[in-house]
Scaffold this motif. Structure first.
Motif, PDB file in Angstrom:
ATOM      1  N   PHE A 133       0.827  -1.216   0.000  1.00 44.57           N
ATOM      2  CA  PHE A 133       0.000   0.000   0.000  1.00 44.57           C
ATOM      3  C   PHE A 133       0.853   1.255   0.000  1.00 44.57           C
ATOM      4  O   PHE A 133       0.402   2.316  -0.411  1.00 44.57           O
ATOM      5  CB  PHE A 133      -0.939  -0.002   1.192  1.00 44.57           C
ATOM      6  CG  PHE A 133      -1.854  -1.191   1.187  1.00 44.57           C
ATOM      7  CD1 PHE A 133      -2.824  -1.318   0.211  1.00 44.57           C
ATOM      8  CD2 PHE A 133      -1.722  -2.196   2.123  1.00 44.57           C
ATOM      9  CE1 PHE A 133      -3.644  -2.421   0.174  1.00 44.57           C
ATOM     10  CE2 PHE A 133      -2.545  -3.301   2.091  1.00 44.57           C
ATOM     11  CZ  PHE A 133      -3.513  -3.415   1.116  1.00 44.57           C
ATOM     12  N   GLY A 134       2.087   1.115   0.487  1.00 44.39           N
ATOM     13  CA  GLY A 134       2.977   2.257   0.447  1.00 44.39           C
ATOM     14  C   GLY A 134       3.454   2.532  -0.975  1.00 44.39           C
ATOM     15  O   GLY A 134       3.710   3.663  -1.354  1.00 44.39           O
ATOM     16  N   ALA A 135       3.546   1.476  -1.758  1.00 47.74           N
ATOM     17  CA  ALA A 135       4.105   1.626  -3.098  1.00 47.74           C
ATOM     18  C   ALA A 135       3.032   1.864  -4.144  1.00 47.74           C
ATOM     19  O   ALA A 135       3.250   2.575  -5.108  1.00 47.74           O
ATOM     20  CB  ALA A 135       4.909   0.377  -3.445  1.00 47.74           C
ATOM     21  N   TYR A 136       1.868   1.263  -3.962  1.00 50.39           N
ATOM     22  CA  TYR A 136       0.853   1.325  -4.998  1.00 50.39           C
ATOM     23  C   TYR A 136      -0.472   1.790  -4.400  1.00 50.39           C
ATOM     24  O   TYR A 136      -0.794   1.449  -3.264  1.00 50.39           O
ATOM     25  CB  TYR A 136       0.691  -0.053  -5.661  1.00 50.39           C
ATOM     26  CG  TYR A 136       1.991  -0.573  -6.209  1.00 50.39           C
ATOM     27  CD1 TYR A 136       2.574   0.021  -7.320  1.00 50.39           C
ATOM     28  CD2 TYR A 136       2.665  -1.623  -5.586  1.00 50.39           C
ATOM     29  CE1 TYR A 136       3.788  -0.433  -7.819  1.00 50.39           C
ATOM     30  CE2 TYR A 136       3.871  -2.077  -6.079  1.00 50.39           C
ATOM     31  CZ  TYR A 136       4.428  -1.482  -7.189  1.00 50.39           C
ATOM     32  OH  TYR A 136       5.628  -1.911  -7.681  1.00 50.39           O
ATOM     33  N   ASP A 137      -1.216   2.507  -5.200  1.00 50.01           N
ATOM     34  CA  ASP A 137      -2.431   3.123  -4.710  1.00 50.01           C
ATOM     35  C   ASP A 137      -3.605   2.157  -4.881  1.00 50.01           C
ATOM     36  O   ASP A 137      -4.083   1.933  -5.989  1.00 50.01           O
ATOM     37  CB  ASP A 137      -2.669   4.407  -5.504  1.00 50.01           C
ATOM     38  CG  ASP A 137      -3.699   5.288  -4.817  1.00 50.01           C
ATOM     39  OD1 ASP A 137      -4.168   4.905  -3.726  1.00 50.01           O
ATOM     40  OD2 ASP A 137      -4.035   6.347  -5.382  1.00 50.01           O
ATOM     41  N   MET A 138      -4.049   1.586  -3.774  1.00 55.10           N
ATOM     42  CA  MET A 138      -5.102   0.577  -3.841  1.00 55.10           C
ATOM     43  C   MET A 138      -6.323   1.040  -3.049  1.00 55.10           C
ATOM     44  O   MET A 138      -6.203   1.758  -2.067  1.00 55.10           O
ATOM     45  CB  MET A 138      -4.616  -0.745  -3.240  1.00 55.10           C
ATOM     46  CG  MET A 138      -3.344  -1.302  -3.839  1.00 55.10           C
ATOM     47  SD  MET A 138      -3.562  -1.928  -5.501  1.00 55.10           S
ATOM     48  CE  MET A 138      -4.511  -3.400  -5.190  1.00 55.10           C
TER      49      MET A 138
END
Lengths: 334, 706
Positions: free
Chosen positions: A226-231
């Protein structure tokens, strides 16, 4: 050759003697199981660092995959303690723990097993599991909740799932997520794929994200993903349990009202250890520490990003956090 | 002669037609049966309910745990102590000492070339930040190899002395090699505790067979004349064994040790699952973080280590007296490069250095020898001379220990050397990760990957899955038994039937058919890709050389390393599982195809060419038929490796028996895991025996075996 063997033995023993001088101090020792997923590693390293820095411990660490095997190893005294167990996923907790789980003074779980493993207290992390889709897909397709998924199932389909959509499901069968059952009960026409390992599920999700394809992913938070990709979550129905609801009668009784037709419960994660070790007077301090320990989600999440996104060493990140936030953990000391 | 071949041809032709008709009928019946059934075929419930193999195993395990755990604990504690001793020594010593311990024997045994290579390996461990895990892996591997060689040698000697014991050991050894290590890795944990001890014991199970086999065959192959002459001089049976047979079979035993090292290295990587430290753990952690570059670095550490130990043990097994560094001229680069100027510039100073090194070593050693000689001669003249001669002969070994001693001495009294310097870092993580990521988003490559995935799934995997699972179990069983009867004989047919009945009775029939189908698809793909590559390699030597290096790397790289790229390109699931299996098990078929084709002697193809045969005709009519035995062996090995891989594919979405093993382990249900593991072994053994028997028949038909 005999002579040279003797000489080599002599040299080896000299080197060994010198080596052993270095470690000849008597510290209190514990053997920790380090999880094989980053969140768990961080929680454990925080505990280990505090025990070593502040309480004079020398902790031997062994990376050990979570699962029933770990619980048995702790019950057998092979390992002394493990960190951040998630009750929703553990199978052994109901059989082996015999204590109440208390979070900030409230009882959040009750166990009545045989007590072969000692519940040391909460780890502080509160876990949430859900199904997630990338934000670009949610916005493009207008998906707000799980109810909208069926309309767009063709977009989520793969070769294997045919006309149905595909869920990159809970990777390990032993975690008891019952993904397919949930999808069927909720009437979501998707097929749940168990990919065997977290790494496999995340690898596929990462690749799909990089290609900007829509995908539906089961995942727990806090997680570095979740830190890397917007989910965004699909907001499964709130967790509910129904007593006559078991795998054995195939969840016939309660229909769609309760688990596994609902989302997961909040996971008050816990640390656990070998009862004999923590009953001894020598380790009373350590037991007190574990009772008080409570790492917050936000702190773990920050460290997760440092470790997994920026590729830094776990120990370095944990020590940096300890140095910068003494107010957060000083109160855990006995 | 001509009429005879004609006759054979004719009978072969009619036989062939009959065979094809039978195969066609069998297939059509199977197809008809599979369309008749609804859903997968199941064993009768009464049988699976009564035959509770899993429960028996679990009860047995509980009983053993309760009553005999103290025995295993004692064994484990000894192994653990030794392992920690070794590990502590490796990790706490100054790094130059460890490097010297590894590099100098390589120079002694394999010359400067191996020496330079080994110092590169040691540098690579440190530079990629894997100094500690690498040494932990070395410690684990070293100890398991030591134990393997000790027990394997004893068992091998016993095998060679008694036919009955040999016959008993043969199936045991087969099982040890094919049984997926995961099946016993976890039970080993509960008997032997965490970390080094169970890892070493599990490695022993896996890696011991070659040394037992090669010791046995080595001793049995000692020529009868030698034995006779020894007996006629009146040597007893024991004397015969220890003075004649074992020394003569040393090359074979050394070969066995070499194989043990390779296999131990492969398994030590897996041991990270039961808490053993080392590179395996690093690679696994890297994979959990999807860091392909990190995983690759770990994989390369293992790969380089494996090559180093392989060359080292091979160099040692060649000749004991003549050290290659004495007699061979030193070549760093391939000898064919000698014509290039650069090669000369590079090699001249190196070989000069080598000579100087040798002179220094000789001088130092002879000095030491003289000192000893003079000193001992005070007491006893002849002993003194003997010792002097003894020492001066070993002008590589003595300086070796001198260097080690010097390093330890400097470290203790002058300056601390410590661990590998951090400044010497070298990282190839980022480029590798970047390359994989750019491929992941490359539209051309991804559409190719998607097309391949769709093709494999829709045309191969799914139809075969459905077909195999839906054929009634009794029909499949009958077909396999018939195959066993035709190729091997009635005894094997019965054994096949019993083994398959066991699989069915354990309630894992469907899963085993899924496993069979993914193995078959993988093997077909291996064949389609591998045979052309082999053909090209047989015609083009440069291509062959490059390919051999790649294949070596593929076989020694831990398979974890390429799982993540496969996942990112193909997505998780059964197709990825098949692709990973193909990558893992393709080397033998390529190798043996090219070997088989190059072995066909030039005369045959020349004759064919002179009669006006085209390249294709020569290949098709002459070379292929003659290369068939070699091809079939490659096929056979590929099948076995594909079965072995089935245990790993569940990590990336594979289904079938492998998944059952994992499910059993996740729930700590040894019985379930064991049943599925045994299922894989049994399927592999059945197919192995059938193909081997078929090869033998082919060879006989070609007149290669009388």
């Amino acid at each position: 050759m005999k002579l040279s063997k003797k000489i080599s033995a002599l040299i080896l023993s000299v080197a060994l003697l010198i080596g052993s001088f270095g470690q000849a101090n008597a510290a209190k020792r514990l053997h920790a199981a380090i999880a094989d997923w980053t969140g768990g590693i961080i929680t454990c390293e925080v505990a280990v660092a505090i025990l070593e820095r502040e309480m004079g411990y020398k902790i031997k660490q062994t990376v050990f995959p979570s699962g029933t095997g770990l619980w048995e190893a702790i019950a057998a005294g092979e390992l002394d303690f493990a960190c951040e167990s998630w009750p929703s996923y553990a199978e052994a907790d109901t059989v082996m723990l015999n204590e109440d789980l208390i979070y900030e003074g409230k009882v959040v779980g009750t166990y009545s097993g045989d007590g072969s493993v000692d519940l040391l207290g909460t780890a502080g992390i509160i876990g949430m599991s859900d199904y997630w889709i990338p934000r670009y897909a949610a916005e493009e397709l207008g998906i707000k909740t799980w109810k909208d998924l069926n309309k767009h199932k063709a977009k989520f389909a793969t070769i294997e799932s045919g006309e149905r959509g595909r869920l990159i499901g809970c990777p390990v069968p032993g975690w008891n997520c019952h993904d397919q059952k949930r999808l069927d009960l909720l009437g979501i026409d998707f097929q749940a794929d168990e990919l065997g390992t977290e790494a496999a599920a995340i690898a596929e999700a990462k690749a799909a994200y990089m290609r900007k394809e829509p995908f539906l992913l089961y995942l727990w938070s806090p997680h570095w993903f979740f830190g890397a990709y917007d989910m965004v979550g699909v907001q499964l129905p709130d967790h509910k349990v129904c007593d006559s609801f078991t795998e054995a009668n195939n969840w016939k009784d309660c229909g769609t009202a309760a688990w596994p037709a609902t989302g997961w419960a909040k996971d008050y994660t816990m640390n656990y250890g070998n009862p004999a070790t923590f009953a001894s007077a020598e380790h009373a301090d350590a037991k007190k520490f574990f009772e008080k320990m409570s790492l917050q989600n936000i702190d773990q999440a920050k460290m997760l990003v440092e470790v997994d996104q920026n590729g830094r060493d776990v120990k370095e990140v944990v020590n940096e956090w300890l140095d910068n936030n003494p107010d957060k953990w000083k109160s855990w000391l006995p | 002669m001509a009429t005879r071949t004609d006759l054979i041809d004719k009978s072969n032709q009619s036989k062939n037609i009959i065979t094809y008709v039978i195969i066609g009928v069998v297939f059509l019946v199977a197809l008809w049966l599979s369309t008749q059934s609804e859903g997968p075929s199941k064993f009768p419930k009464e049988v699976t309910d009564k035959f509770t193999f899993t429960a028996w195993v679990n009860d047995g395990e509980d009983y053993l745990k309760k009553n005999y755990r103290w025995v295993t604990k004692i064994i484990a504690s000894y192994i653990k102590e030794t392992y920690y001793f070794l590990e502590d020594f490796l990790l706490e010593s100054p790094w130059i000492l460890i490097a010297a311990i590894i590099v100098i024997p390589c120079i002694i045994a394999g010359g400067l070339r191996l020496g330079i290579y080994s110092s590169f390996v040691v540098y690579f461990w440190g530079a990629t930040g894997m100094w500690e895990p690498s040494l932990q892996t070395v410690a684990l591997m070293g100890l398991s190899v030591l134990l393997c060689v000790f027990f394997g040698f004893i068992l091998g000697v016993l095998c060679s002395q008694s036919n009955r014991f040999e016959n008993f050991m043969k199936p045991v050894l087969d099982t040890m090699q094919v049984m997926p290590a995961f099946v016993y890795l976890f039970p080993a944990l509960f008997f032997f505790g965490i970390g080094g001890a169970p890892a070493i014991l599990a490695t022993m199970i896996y890696a011991m067979p070659p040394i037992i086999r090669l010791t046995n065959t080595g001793i049995r192959q000692v020529p009868a004349q030698t034995i006779e002459s020894a007996t006629s001089f009146g040597s007893s049976k024991l004397q015969l064994l220890f003075k004649i047979k074992i020394p003569l079979s040393l090359p074979s035993i050394m070969m066995g040790i070499n194989q043990v090292i390779m296999m131990a290295l492969a398994l030590v990587v897996l041991a990270c699952f039961i808490g053993a430290e080392g590179i395996g753990g690093q690679v696994w952690q890297a994979i959990r973080r999807l860091d392909v570059g990190w995983a690759m670095e770990g994989g390369l550490c293992i790969l380089f280590m494996a090559i180093m130990f392989d060359r080292f043990s091979l160099a040692f097994s060649k000749d004991k007296e003549r050290l290659p560094s004495d007699v061979q001229r030193f070549y760093l680069l391939p000898q064919s490069w000698e014509k290039y100027q650069i090669a000369k510039i590079l090699e001249t100073p190196l070989s000069f250095g080598n000579k100087i090194l040798k002179i220094i070593c000789q001088t130092v050693t002879s000095a030491i020898a003289t000192v000893f000689k003079v000193f001992v001669s005070i007491f006893n003249k002849s002993t003194g001379e003997n010792i002097g001669e003894f020492i001066s002969k070993r002008y590589y070994v003595i300086p070796y220990f001198l260097v080690l001693f010097l390093i330890a001495f400097i470290d203790n009294y002058f300056l601390e050397i410590g661990t590998f310097p951090k400044e010497w870092k070298l990282s190839i993580r980022q480029p590798i990760s970047n390359a994989v990521e750019s491929l992941t988003v490359n539209p051309g490559f991804i559409s190719f990957a998607k097309g391949l995935r769709a093709f494999v799934y829709l045309n191969l995997l799914r139809p075969l899955d459905v077909f195999l699972t839906q054929i009634p179990w009794w029909y499949t069983l009958a077909v396999f038994s018939a195959l066993g009867y035709v190729t091997v004989g009635i005894r094997f047919a019965i054994i096949t039937a019993v083994l398959l009945l066991f699989i069915g009775a354990c309630g894992i029939w469907t899963q085993s058919m899924i496993t069979l189908s993914s193995v078959l698809v993988s093997v077909v793909l291996c064949f389609v890709i591998g045979v052309p590559l082999g053909i090209i390699a047989s015609y083009n030597e440069r291509f062959r050389n490059i390919q051999n290096v790649v294949l070596d790397a593929m076989q020694t790289l831990p398979y974890f390393c390429y799982l993540i790229p496969v996942l990112m390109f193909f997505g998780g699931g059964t197709v990825s599982a098949v692709i990973a299996t193909v990558i893992y098990s393709i080397p033998p078929i390529i190798r043996l195809t090219s070997l088989g084709l190059t072995q066909v002697s030039g005369t045959y193809s020349e004759v064919s060419r002179s009669f006006g045969g085209t390249l294709i005709q020569t290949l098709n009519k002459i070379k292929f038929p003659l290369a068939i035995p070699s091809l079939v062996i490659g096929f056979n090995q590929t099948v076995i490796m594909a079965f072995a891989m089935q245990i790993v594919t569940p990590l990336i979405g594979g289904k079938g028996l492998g998944l059952e093993v994992f499910n059993g382990l996740a729930r700590s249900d040894t019985g379930r895991g064991l049943a599925a593991g045994v299922g894989i072994v049994l399927l592999a053994i059945i197919i192995d025996r059938i193909t081997l028997a078929w090869t033998k028949k082919q060879r006989e038909a070609l007149g290669l075996i009388s």
